[in-house]
Design an enzyme around this catalytic site. Structure first.
Site, PDB file in Angstrom:
ATOM      1  CG  ASP A  13      -1.790  -1.227   1.296  1.00 14.39           C
ATOM      2  OD1 ASP A  13      -2.260  -1.678   0.241  1.00 14.39           O
ATOM      3  OD2 ASP A  13      -1.947  -1.774   2.404  1.00 14.39           O
ATOM      4  CE  LYS A  16       3.101  -2.551  -4.435  1.00 17.27           C
ATOM      5  NZ  LYS A  16       2.881  -2.137  -3.036  1.00 17.27           N
ATOM      6  N   GLY A  40      -4.234  -3.997  -4.369  1.00 23.86           N
ATOM      7  CA  GLY A  40      -5.205  -2.956  -4.694  1.00 23.86           C
ATOM      8  C   GLY A  40      -4.453  -1.732  -5.145  1.00 23.86           C
ATOM      9  CG  HIS A  41      -1.826  -1.472  -7.765  1.00 25.33           C
ATOM     10  ND1 HIS A  41      -1.024  -2.087  -8.688  1.00 25.33           N
ATOM     11  CD2 HIS A  41      -1.308  -1.775  -6.563  1.00 25.33           C
ATOM     12  CE1 HIS A  41      -0.065  -2.754  -8.058  1.00 25.33           C
ATOM     13  NE2 HIS A  41      -0.227  -2.584  -6.767  1.00 25.33           N
ATOM     14  CD  GLN A 223       0.673  -8.673  -2.559  1.00 25.77           C
ATOM     15  OE1 GLN A 223       1.451  -9.314  -3.244  1.00 25.77           O
ATOM     16  NE2 GLN A 223      -0.562  -8.466  -2.944  1.00 25.77           N
ATOM     17  CB  THR A 238       1.605 -11.987   0.320  1.00 27.26           C
ATOM     18  OG1 THR A 238       0.611 -12.496  -0.571  1.00 27.26           O
ATOM     19  CG2 THR A 238       2.862 -11.590  -0.439  1.00 27.26           C
TER      20      THR A 238
HETATM   21  P1  IMP Z   1      -2.798 -12.746   1.260  1.00 27.89           P
HETATM   22  O1  IMP Z   1      -1.842 -12.112   0.295  1.00 27.89           O
HETATM   23  O2  IMP Z   1      -4.242 -12.488   0.903  1.00 27.89           O
HETATM   24  O3  IMP Z   1      -2.507 -14.192   1.496  1.00 27.89           O
HETATM   25  O4  IMP Z   1      -2.595 -12.027   2.690  1.00 27.89           O
HETATM   26  C1  IMP Z   1      -1.388 -12.183   3.428  1.00 27.89           C
HETATM   27  C2  IMP Z   1      -1.004 -10.881   4.115  1.00 27.89           C
HETATM   28  O5  IMP Z   1      -0.597  -9.935   3.135  1.00 27.89           O
HETATM   29  C3  IMP Z   1      -2.119 -10.232   4.912  1.00 27.89           C
HETATM   30  O6  IMP Z   1      -1.557  -9.583   6.034  1.00 27.89           O
HETATM   31  C4  IMP Z   1      -2.666  -9.200   3.955  1.00 27.89           C
HETATM   32  O7  IMP Z   1      -3.301  -8.132   4.635  1.00 27.89           O
HETATM   33  C5  IMP Z   1      -1.388  -8.752   3.277  1.00 27.89           C
HETATM   34  N1  IMP Z   1      -1.601  -8.214   1.937  1.00 27.89           N
HETATM   35  C6  IMP Z   1      -1.886  -8.898   0.813  1.00 27.89           C
HETATM   36  N2  IMP Z   1      -1.998  -8.061  -0.229  1.00 27.89           N
HETATM   37  C7  IMP Z   1      -1.764  -6.833   0.232  1.00 27.89           C
HETATM   38  C8  IMP Z   1      -1.687  -5.543  -0.389  1.00 27.89           C
HETATM   39  O8  IMP Z   1      -1.852  -5.359  -1.598  1.00 27.89           O
HETATM   40  N3  IMP Z   1      -1.409  -4.506   0.450  1.00 27.89           N
HETATM   41  C9  IMP Z   1      -1.178  -4.666   1.760  1.00 27.89           C
HETATM   42  N4  IMP Z   1      -1.226  -5.839   2.376  1.00 27.89           N
HETATM   43  C10 IMP Z   1      -1.507  -6.911   1.618  1.00 27.89           C
END
Ligand code: IMP
Length: 424
Positions: A13, A16, A40-41, A223, A238
């Site tokens: 976040d 990017k 989420g962009h 991420q 992640t």
């Molecule tokens: P997952 O990627 O859905 O498996 O989540 C694993 C961890 O990564 C969690 O703490 C999510 O909140 C975090 N996470 C996944 N994608 C994002 C992102 O785009 N921004 C911030 N945190 C993320």
């Protein structure tokens, strides 16, 4: 022409989408190299806001070929919906390329993501529940289904049947869930196959040829380094490699194909989900960061945890992320404070840690050692060049640069693409 990797230097976040979008104006190719629709962009262009989760943000420029690389996991329904949303807003998506080797997120991945989180209870990761982790798990267990399998229905059905048979045992016997019908999934996914066939490509070859032809290629990460499966705060990470190393394997290029790695850091830190966060603030200052910074997730709407900039973690991210330069994002948010702080080390049980500790337990119990800087306490959101920043803000930026160990090249003071300027 440069091949640039855009990497989050924190827990995601960092903006990017905005920076990849800025660079994309001059780019020929923008390629996503890992993650899926957990990202989420948000891109703001004039009055328009685009929220993308899977398609590279360069898609909005006709000069850019957007590419989804082999390192990504793709939920085809989400991809088709995102393409439809873009088309309905006048954006051409016909030039999108999707790697034949990208893995598919299947309905049972989404289900497993949700039930495993519930099962973990207090240990839960706080995933986005999009099926990301289970899809990567199947990839590495070598029972994943790739985009190319969709175009060989016999093989697709065989693989699906085998994996669903095993997964159903886990879902029914361990998690007390209903079983999936492989035929139902096959019909659904073979339907997607038809709609996606025009976009499926050998993206590694495409990107390699683009680099060889001197084209401007942006590798867009999702991420951030601190969520990297290898280098992040495991298990609160992640399931892929957002670091620049992930850009190589996630696209299929070599290290010498990359010219620069632009790391993004906010002027403070935010994090969603669970996991250690040494500079987290649970006071009014943290609350102000959430409010002024609009710190709610693009994908899940969750409130982000916020705290002061952590230069220990930033220096670490620069090192393991292969970052050669930085963009400092959301500097305007710090205008709210009379004093701005930067953590320069951690203190735990009498030991000072100037570098990121190798034992993760330290992150939970340490006290950050802060350096205080006078704030600027004026609105800087209209500033468009370095010299117009208040002197205290410039001193702060230069100190961050010094602590990070690489130059800060870009500064962002607002969500608009124009609210970004270069640091000389
Ligand atoms: P997952 O990627 O859905 O498996 O989540 C694993 C961890 O990564 C969690 O703490 C999510 O909140 C975090 N996470 C996944 N994608 C994002 C992102 O785009 N921004 C911030 N945190 C993320």
């Amino acid at each position: 022409m440069p091949a640039t990797v855009v990497v989050g230097a924190q827990w995601g976040d960092e903006g990017k989408g905005k920076i990849a979008n800025l660079l994309a104006q001059e780019a020929d190719v923008v390629v996503r190299y890992q993650g899926g629709n957990n990202a989420g962009h948000t891109i703001v262009i004039g009055e328009e806001t685009f929220a993308l989760s899977l398609i590279p943000s360069g898609v909005i420029y006709p000069n850019v070929t957007p590419v989804i690389g082999n390192g990504c996991v793709v939920d085809p329904a989400v991809l088709l919906k995102e393409m439809e949303m873009l088309r309905s807003r006048g954006i051409d998506t016909s030039h999108l390329k999707l790697s034949t080797n990208a893995h598919l997120i299947m309905p049972y991945h989404r289900k497993l993501d949700a039930v495993r989180e519930r099962y973990l209870g207090k240990q839960q990761i706080g995933t986005t529940k999009r099926g990301i982790g289970p899809a990567y798990l199947d990839k590495f267990a070598r029972v994943g289904i790739r985009v190319q399998d969709l175009y060989d229905p016999g093989i697709f059905r065989d693989k699906l049947e085998a994996v669903v048979k095993e997964t159903n045992k886990v879902l029914v016997k361990i998690y007390n869930q209903l079983a999936f019908d492989p035929e139902e999934i096959a019909v659904e996914y073979l339907g997607y196959a038809e709609r996606l066939s025009a976009y499926v490509a050998d993206t590694a070859l495409f990107v390699w040829e683009a680099i060889r032809a001197g084209k401007n290629v942006i590798f867009e990460g999702a991420q951030g380094v601190m969520l990297d499966i290898d280098h992040g705060t495991y298990p609160f990470v992640t399931s892929s490699n957002p670091t620049s190393g992930g850009a190589l394997t996630g696209v299929g290029v070599g290290p010498r194909d990359i010219d620069r790695v632009l790391g993004l850091t906010k002027a403070y830190v935010s994090r969603v989900g669970t996991g250690p966060f040494p500079t987290e603030l649970s006071d009014d200052i943290g609350e102000t960061m959430v409010r002024v910074g609009g710190e709610y997730g693009t994908v899940t709407g969750r409130r982000r945890r916020c705290g002061w900039l952590d230069s220990v973690a930033l220096r670490y991210a620069v090192r393991v992320g292969g970052i050669t330069e930085l963009a400092l994002m959301k500097l305007d948010v710090l205008s709210e404070f009379d004093t701005v702080r930067i953590a320069t080390a951690y203190l735990s049980e009498g030991t000072t840690y100037p570098e990121f500790p190798r034992q993760q337990g330290v992150l939970y119990h340490c006290t950050p050692i802060y350096e205080d800087h006078p704030g600027w306490a004026v609105d800087i959101s209209a500033v468009r060049n370095w010299d117009d920043l208040p002197a205290t803000a410039r001193t702060y930026v230069e100190r961050v640069e010094q602590l990070a160990g690489v130059p800060i090249r870009l500064i962002s003071v607002g969500p608009q693409r124009s609210a970004t300027f270069e640091k000389p």
